[in-house]
Design a protein around this motif. Sequence first.
Motif, PDB file in Angstrom:
ATOM      1  N   GLN A  53     -18.247 -69.744 -11.164  1.00 54.49           N
ATOM      2  CA  GLN A  53     -16.939 -69.782 -12.071  1.00 54.49           C
ATOM      3  C   GLN A  53     -17.525 -70.204 -13.405  1.00 54.49           C
ATOM      4  O   GLN A  53     -18.297 -71.072 -13.449  1.00 54.49           O
ATOM      5  N   ALA A  54     -16.821 -69.668 -14.462  1.00 56.66           N
ATOM      6  CA  ALA A  54     -17.071 -70.267 -15.702  1.00 56.66           C
ATOM      7  C   ALA A  54     -16.572 -71.669 -15.783  1.00 56.66           C
ATOM      8  O   ALA A  54     -15.278 -71.854 -15.400  1.00 56.66           O
ATOM      9  N   VAL A  55     -17.156 -72.676 -16.371  1.00 61.89           N
ATOM     10  CA  VAL A  55     -16.902 -74.041 -16.474  1.00 61.89           C
ATOM     11  C   VAL A  55     -15.367 -74.008 -17.299  1.00 61.89           C
ATOM     12  O   VAL A  55     -14.488 -74.990 -16.969  1.00 61.89           O
ATOM     13  N   ASP A  56     -15.444 -73.567 -18.537  1.00 60.77           N
ATOM     14  CA  ASP A  56     -14.312 -73.523 -19.361  1.00 60.77           C
ATOM     15  C   ASP A  56     -13.194 -72.536 -18.990  1.00 60.77           C
ATOM     16  O   ASP A  56     -12.107 -72.574 -19.753  1.00 60.77           O
ATOM     17  N   ASP A  57     -13.230 -71.758 -17.873  1.00 61.63           N
ATOM     18  CA  ASP A  57     -12.232 -70.894 -17.405  1.00 61.63           C
ATOM     19  C   ASP A  57     -12.485 -70.638 -15.947  1.00 61.63           C
ATOM     20  O   ASP A  57     -12.945 -69.496 -15.776  1.00 61.63           O
ATOM     21  N   PRO A  58     -11.991 -71.625 -15.103  1.00 61.94           N
ATOM     22  CA  PRO A  58     -12.342 -71.418 -13.495  1.00 61.94           C
ATOM     23  C   PRO A  58     -11.309 -70.411 -13.053  1.00 61.94           C
ATOM     24  O   PRO A  58     -11.010 -70.456 -11.511  1.00 61.94           O
ATOM     25  N   SER A  59     -10.546 -69.658 -13.775  1.00 66.43           N
ATOM     26  CA  SER A  59      -9.235 -68.978 -13.236  1.00 66.43           C
ATOM     27  C   SER A  59      -9.846 -67.834 -12.151  1.00 66.43           C
ATOM     28  O   SER A  59      -9.307 -67.136 -11.625  1.00 66.43           O
ATOM     29  N   GLU A  60     -11.203 -67.211 -12.675  1.00 67.92           N
ATOM     30  CA  GLU A  60     -11.686 -65.977 -12.076  1.00 67.92           C
ATOM     31  C   GLU A  60     -13.007 -66.427 -11.367  1.00 67.92           C
ATOM     32  O   GLU A  60     -13.961 -66.967 -12.010  1.00 67.92           O
ATOM     33  N   THR A  61     -13.096 -66.215 -10.073  1.00 69.29           N
ATOM     34  CA  THR A  61     -14.372 -66.341  -9.318  1.00 69.29           C
ATOM     35  C   THR A  61     -15.177 -65.144  -9.189  1.00 69.29           C
ATOM     36  O   THR A  61     -14.597 -63.938  -8.709  1.00 69.29           O
ATOM     37  N   LEU A  62     -16.409 -65.200  -9.426  1.00 74.59           N
ATOM     38  CA  LEU A  62     -17.202 -64.168  -9.536  1.00 74.59           C
ATOM     39  C   LEU A  62     -18.359 -64.307  -8.343  1.00 74.59           C
ATOM     40  O   LEU A  62     -18.475 -65.222  -7.835  1.00 74.59           O
ATOM     41  N   LYS A  63     -19.040 -62.997  -8.119  1.00 74.53           N
ATOM     42  CA  LYS A  63     -20.054 -63.255  -7.071  1.00 74.53           C
ATOM     43  C   LYS A  63     -21.240 -62.471  -7.361  1.00 74.53           C
ATOM     44  O   LYS A  63     -21.206 -61.439  -8.173  1.00 74.53           O
ATOM     45  N   VAL A  64     -22.464 -62.992  -6.999  1.00 68.38           N
ATOM     46  CA  VAL A  64     -23.619 -62.225  -7.260  1.00 68.38           C
ATOM     47  C   VAL A  64     -24.577 -62.640  -6.103  1.00 68.38           C
ATOM     48  O   VAL A  64     -24.340 -63.473  -5.362  1.00 68.38           O
ATOM     49  N   VAL A  65     -25.465 -61.864  -5.843  1.00 68.42           N
ATOM     50  CA  VAL A  65     -26.470 -61.933  -4.960  1.00 68.42           C
ATOM     51  C   VAL A  65     -27.264 -63.311  -4.959  1.00 68.42           C
ATOM     52  O   VAL A  65     -27.985 -63.505  -6.080  1.00 68.42           O
ATOM     53  N   ALA A  66     -27.100 -64.220  -4.076  1.00 71.33           N
ATOM     54  CA  ALA A  66     -27.775 -65.656  -4.271  1.00 71.33           C
ATOM     55  C   ALA A  66     -29.233 -65.727  -4.466  1.00 71.33           C
ATOM     56  O   ALA A  66     -29.803 -66.378  -5.423  1.00 71.33           O
ATOM     57  N   ALA A  67     -29.896 -64.852  -3.929  1.00 69.99           N
ATOM     58  CA  ALA A  67     -31.192 -64.788  -4.018  1.00 69.99           C
ATOM     59  C   ALA A  67     -31.679 -64.413  -5.307  1.00 69.99           C
ATOM     60  O   ALA A  67     -32.686 -64.733  -6.031  1.00 69.99           O
ATOM     61  N   GLY A  68     -31.166 -63.296  -6.108  1.00 69.04           N
ATOM     62  CA  GLY A  68     -31.408 -62.856  -7.414  1.00 69.04           C
ATOM     63  C   GLY A  68     -31.079 -64.125  -8.501  1.00 69.04           C
ATOM     64  O   GLY A  68     -31.889 -64.216  -9.124  1.00 69.04           O
ATOM     65  N   LEU A  69     -29.957 -64.596  -8.183  1.00 70.56           N
ATOM     66  CA  LEU A  69     -29.506 -65.652  -9.056  1.00 70.56           C
ATOM     67  C   LEU A  69     -30.506 -66.967  -9.138  1.00 70.56           C
ATOM     68  O   LEU A  69     -31.007 -67.251  -9.959  1.00 70.56           O
TER      69      LEU A  69
END
Length: 104
Positions: A53-69
Amino acid sequence: MDTPREDMRCGICGQPLDTHDAHQQHDGGQPIRNGRRVTFVVVELRGALALYQAVDDPSETLKVVAAGLAEQLGISVSELAGCRYSCWVEPTPYGAIESDFKLA
């Protein structure tokens, strides 16, 4: 083997670097391109995914491949939970491009 500068391409948009300056900065330090640096926090690891989540706007949770991040940040997947990082987020007609990942 070195690639001549005229054959190199921008890692963000793919344009040739010999005439490309869209991702540079003006003299005042302001970026030429649209976008901004955003700080995120990884809130959960769920299987192979990292939810963040963005620290300044936690209203939306996004997802990404953990290994890539983890690779982008130069850390292991086990260190992602609770990790704060920032990246450049540039809007496009089809979503957003995230680049220039740094631990916060």
